[in-house]
Design a protein around this motif. Sequence first.
Motif, PDB file in Angstrom:
ATOM      1  N   VAL A 240       8.898 -28.061   7.619  1.00  0.00           N
ATOM      2  CA  VAL A 240       9.874 -27.101   7.115  1.00  0.00           C
ATOM      3  C   VAL A 240       9.407 -25.695   7.467  1.00  0.00           C
ATOM      4  CG1 VAL A 240      10.707 -28.567   5.253  1.00  0.00           C
ATOM      5  CG2 VAL A 240       8.769 -27.060   4.835  1.00  0.00           C
ATOM      6  N   PRO A 241      10.329 -24.779   7.782  1.00  0.00           N
ATOM      7  CA  PRO A 241       9.927 -23.409   8.138  1.00  0.00           C
ATOM      8  C   PRO A 241       9.482 -22.628   6.910  1.00  0.00           C
ATOM      9  CG  PRO A 241      12.316 -23.603   8.126  1.00  0.00           C
ATOM     10  CD  PRO A 241      11.784 -24.989   7.905  1.00  0.00           C
ATOM     11  N   GLU A 242       8.573 -21.714   7.121  1.00  0.00           N
ATOM     12  CA  GLU A 242       8.018 -20.951   6.004  1.00  0.00           C
ATOM     13  C   GLU A 242       9.056 -20.057   5.344  1.00  0.00           C
ATOM     14  OE1 GLU A 242       3.656 -19.287   5.118  1.00  0.00           O
ATOM     15  OE2 GLU A 242       4.576 -18.484   6.939  1.00  0.00           O
ATOM     16  N   ASP A 243      10.075 -19.619   6.111  1.00  0.00           N
ATOM     17  CA  ASP A 243      11.065 -18.690   5.544  1.00  0.00           C
ATOM     18  C   ASP A 243      12.268 -19.414   4.946  1.00  0.00           C
ATOM     19  OD1 ASP A 243      12.455 -19.638   7.747  1.00  0.00           O
ATOM     20  OD2 ASP A 243      13.066 -17.660   8.470  1.00  0.00           O
TER      21      ASP A 243
ATOM     22  N   PRO B 140      -1.462 -26.915   0.498  1.00  0.00           N
ATOM     23  CA  PRO B 140      -2.042 -25.569   0.613  1.00  0.00           C
ATOM     24  C   PRO B 140      -2.437 -25.021  -0.763  1.00  0.00           C
ATOM     25  CG  PRO B 140       0.045 -25.733   1.805  1.00  0.00           C
ATOM     26  CD  PRO B 140      -0.061 -26.956   0.970  1.00  0.00           C
ATOM     27  N   ALA B 141      -3.588 -24.400  -0.844  1.00  0.00           N
ATOM     28  CA  ALA B 141      -4.076 -23.873  -2.122  1.00  0.00           C
ATOM     29  C   ALA B 141      -3.144 -22.818  -2.701  1.00  0.00           C
ATOM     30  CB  ALA B 141      -5.484 -23.299  -1.948  1.00  0.00           C
TER      31      ALA B 141
ATOM     32  N   ASN C 107       4.855 -34.033   6.982  1.00  0.00           N
ATOM     33  CA  ASN C 107       3.398 -34.145   7.067  1.00  0.00           C
ATOM     34  C   ASN C 107       2.635 -32.848   6.821  1.00  0.00           C
ATOM     35  OD1 ASN C 107       3.564 -32.780   9.629  1.00  0.00           O
ATOM     36  ND2 ASN C 107       4.076 -34.748  10.580  1.00  0.00           N
ATOM     37  N   ASN C 108       3.329 -31.736   6.667  1.00  0.00           N
ATOM     38  CA  ASN C 108       2.614 -30.504   6.316  1.00  0.00           C
ATOM     39  C   ASN C 108       3.554 -29.542   5.629  1.00  0.00           C
ATOM     40  OD1 ASN C 108       3.519 -28.223   8.322  1.00  0.00           O
ATOM     41  ND2 ASN C 108       3.284 -30.075   9.575  1.00  0.00           N
ATOM     42  N   LEU C 109       2.947 -28.631   4.868  1.00  0.00           N
ATOM     43  CA  LEU C 109       3.703 -27.628   4.132  1.00  0.00           C
ATOM     44  C   LEU C 109       3.145 -26.253   4.443  1.00  0.00           C
ATOM     45  CD1 LEU C 109       3.797 -29.345   0.599  1.00  0.00           C
ATOM     46  CD2 LEU C 109       5.611 -29.339   2.322  1.00  0.00           C
ATOM     47  N   PRO C 110       4.007 -25.274   4.748  1.00  0.00           N
ATOM     48  CA  PRO C 110       3.501 -23.913   4.953  1.00  0.00           C
ATOM     49  C   PRO C 110       3.049 -23.298   3.636  1.00  0.00           C
ATOM     50  CG  PRO C 110       5.905 -23.975   5.108  1.00  0.00           C
ATOM     51  CD  PRO C 110       5.461 -25.392   4.979  1.00  0.00           C
ATOM     52  N   ALA C 111       1.972 -22.574   3.668  1.00  0.00           N
ATOM     53  CA  ALA C 111       1.416 -21.992   2.442  1.00  0.00           C
ATOM     54  C   ALA C 111       2.397 -21.057   1.762  1.00  0.00           C
ATOM     55  CB  ALA C 111       0.117 -21.254   2.763  1.00  0.00           C
TER      56      ALA C 111
END
Length: 936
Positions: A534-537, A589-590, A559-563
């Motif tokens: 998914v895009p960060e914005d 992401p923390a 499989n991944n998430l933008p912080a």
Amino acid sequence: MKLKLYIITLLALFVASCTREGFPESNNEQGERLVTISATIPSDTKVSYNDGTLKLAWETGDQLMLVGYDDDNVYKGHKVFTYVAGSNDNFTGETVSGATIYKAYYPAAAVKLDENYGAYFDKLWQQTQDGNNSTTHLGDKLCLCDELGHAINQPFTLNSKNNILRLNLTGIPADLGTLQRLIWTVEYETGKTRSTSLDFTNYMHTGSELIAFLTFDPIVTKIAAGGNVKITLIGDKSYEWKTPTPVANGKTYTQGNTRYYASVSQGWYEVAPLMYTIRTNDPQTEHGINQPYAPSTNPANLTIYWGDGTENTFLAQNSALSEMRIASHNYTGTGDYTVTIISDQADTLSKQMPRLTFDQQELLTAVLTPFPNMDAPAFGHTFYKCIQLTTIPADLFRYNVNVTSFNGLFRDCASLTTIPADLFEHNTLAESFQLTFLNCTGITELPAGLFSNNTQAEYFYACFKGCTSLTTIQGGLFGDNTNTTVTSFLECFNGCTALNNLPSGLFGSDQSATNTQATNFRECFNGCTSLTAVPEDLFSRFEGPISFYLTFRNCTALNNLPAGLFSNNTQATDFSSCFTNCSSLTEIPAELFRYNTNANSFQGCFYYCTGITTVPAGLFSNNEQAKFFGSCFRGCTGLTTVPAGLFSNNGQAKSFDYCFRGCTGLTTVPAGLFSNNVLAESFKYCFMECSGLTNLPAELFRFNTNAKSFYGCFWLCTGLTNLPAELFSYNTQATDFTSCFQECTGLTYLPAELFRYNTNANSFQGCFYYCTGITTVPAGLFSNNTQATDFTFCFYSCIGLTTVPAGLFSNNALAESFFGCFSFCSELTTVPDGLFVSNSAATNFERCFYDCKKLVLKKEIFPLPTVTPDFFANRTMNFQFCFQNVGTESQTPGTAPELWLFTGGGAGTTWTITDCFTGATSLTNYNDIPNSWKGL
């Protein structure tokens, strides 16, 4: 054959409608033979029409249909004969067995039979001209026949069944644009009209002369005396020309080889059309034109052309439309038909047509023109379940600018594959697009800017839900700096299983135009199983109170998430089940929730994220308002450790129900995990099924002084071998320990002080159910639990338990149920005297010692009836199955408590005593037990 040329100014066309059937299969009896016949028309290279020479000729590959009858004119069958290229009018084919007389028809593919096996030509009205002044299309409509009846060896002379009309049209306004259809209409009786239509391709009107060619059947064509003749042109704009015939007695036509000519040079006026196509798959199919509500008043004169050459329908202006179905028509044949509705109200600012709906019109295949102005406030479910609909025009709603709702517009239109980018361009007042494209399973792509002009839109609930073929969404779908009033994207893309990526700027990229509304993204991308990133914005323009409940649930490929995914959503409150079942997610992401300081719920947030192995320590550090962490990491089977400070800043947290349930890889729990969660009230099923845990820190719940429920907290923690005595020492408000250690099969020891300080506990139901490793129970285990009422199944199936200590329930005077308390304790051999003497409130002992086959029963577990006969007085007791099969494998026979001698237990008792002592035949006093207590 030479065509006669007639020059006239008014013509009438009529195409007969009759019952249509396919030909029966030919009878392939012996006697059929291959023959060559002669079918005469002037010899040339092909059957075609040349408007200069007015001639017809055979074409290579042409076929005749020969229909055979016997001497009594009884139909015997049919055969196709094929033109012999280069021959002198010769065709070859097989004879029809039993036929002596034949009739010949061309072209063979157009011939049908009526109910009496009479042949006729089908669908002459379906004609399409390619470009201006073209006659190529006439080849398939030049119907020839010889119906006199001949022997197979006699020549056939084919005559034209239909004639040709040439129209020279001038004076047409230039804004006609791209011409789609020409309709020629005649009034054959007063107030009754029929039409022949000609579709057009590749013709853009520039103001020059339009030359069109039609075929028609002169046998059924006529103009009534004083009848009107009308030409309608449907294009970017639509125009009509009409005049009454000057022929005093009207006009009829005889069959012949004739080409007619007509010209119009002026008198065109604008009209408003609605044109669409339907497909009938069965003969005798009815199609209705409906309005969503009745009654209404017709705003203009409407003419309905049904597209099959039959009588048109006329609805007068101001007539009452009292029924929801305003007109209907029966189609006798199968195939595609173009229905055209013409309104004489040309002003698009006025109401041109009643509001129409195609709700559940399964015959509809395409809408070819924009809707005229229907003055509709909503088009909800207008095309609902139009399962054959494939095509809609880009400007479908351009004249209906006041529409506010498109809810359910194309719902379940499974054949629709494309959405025009400008579909809603003119609908600037639209507020709701709920369910608009729900279950449009054929759509593969969404265009950029589809909703760019819909700046008042608030609701996109389930707009594209279930669009299972959707793979691509263009950026800016909802506009760039528009749609700042949206409040709901609830389930917007739910179940779009083929969607594999989300564009940057999907909901707009202009950060200067933020949305401060309370916005709901619940289940927005739920079930998008192909989505990998998914895009960060994605949510960057939304600053109001937001719900992300179930937003990415079941995105199993993610499989991944933008912080920074939620960085701008500072008012977001709900992240419940946000990433539930994102099984491919391996890392969190923390700083994922760093700026969501108003978040109050993370319940189920990472439920069943089986790929996650670690959790960052500061994940929830800034979420000081968070109250609910139930099921947060439930089913995270890959998780091996939990950081000590995970919940340190979540002082408002109230619930950790199911929080780590099913984390089978978790081997340790930090002592200070819940140290700062002093308001937490419930740890129900918190570590259930954490089978990798072997021990628990004594201070795990030390600071959770408000905790009330530990229901199922460690259920199925099969790796636990011992419990710290202080585990619940500080949880003085706890009331519920139901199933707390159920099926902890590794437990071998119970500390006597485990529940010492839990003086408010009222339920130990199933607490040690199937703890097969326990061999003894400490005498004072429940001594301080004076409020306890329920010990149902407490030690059920503890197959290692051999003895029950004296005084186990002595302080539990409020206990009401011991249902199944020691059921299936197969190794239990001894119970103490007075076990239930203090339990004067207990009423339910059903199955209490069921199948305890090694138990040496004592009658002293209850008071003796000779001493305290009223012990059970005023209680409705349940001893069903209580001692069934007790002692059947014991070394020493036991003695049954004499329950039947207590007040209320004797003959005619109302207690439930079914099978109380059934099978307990080794008891010393078994013969003294009344049959009703033994199940006899």
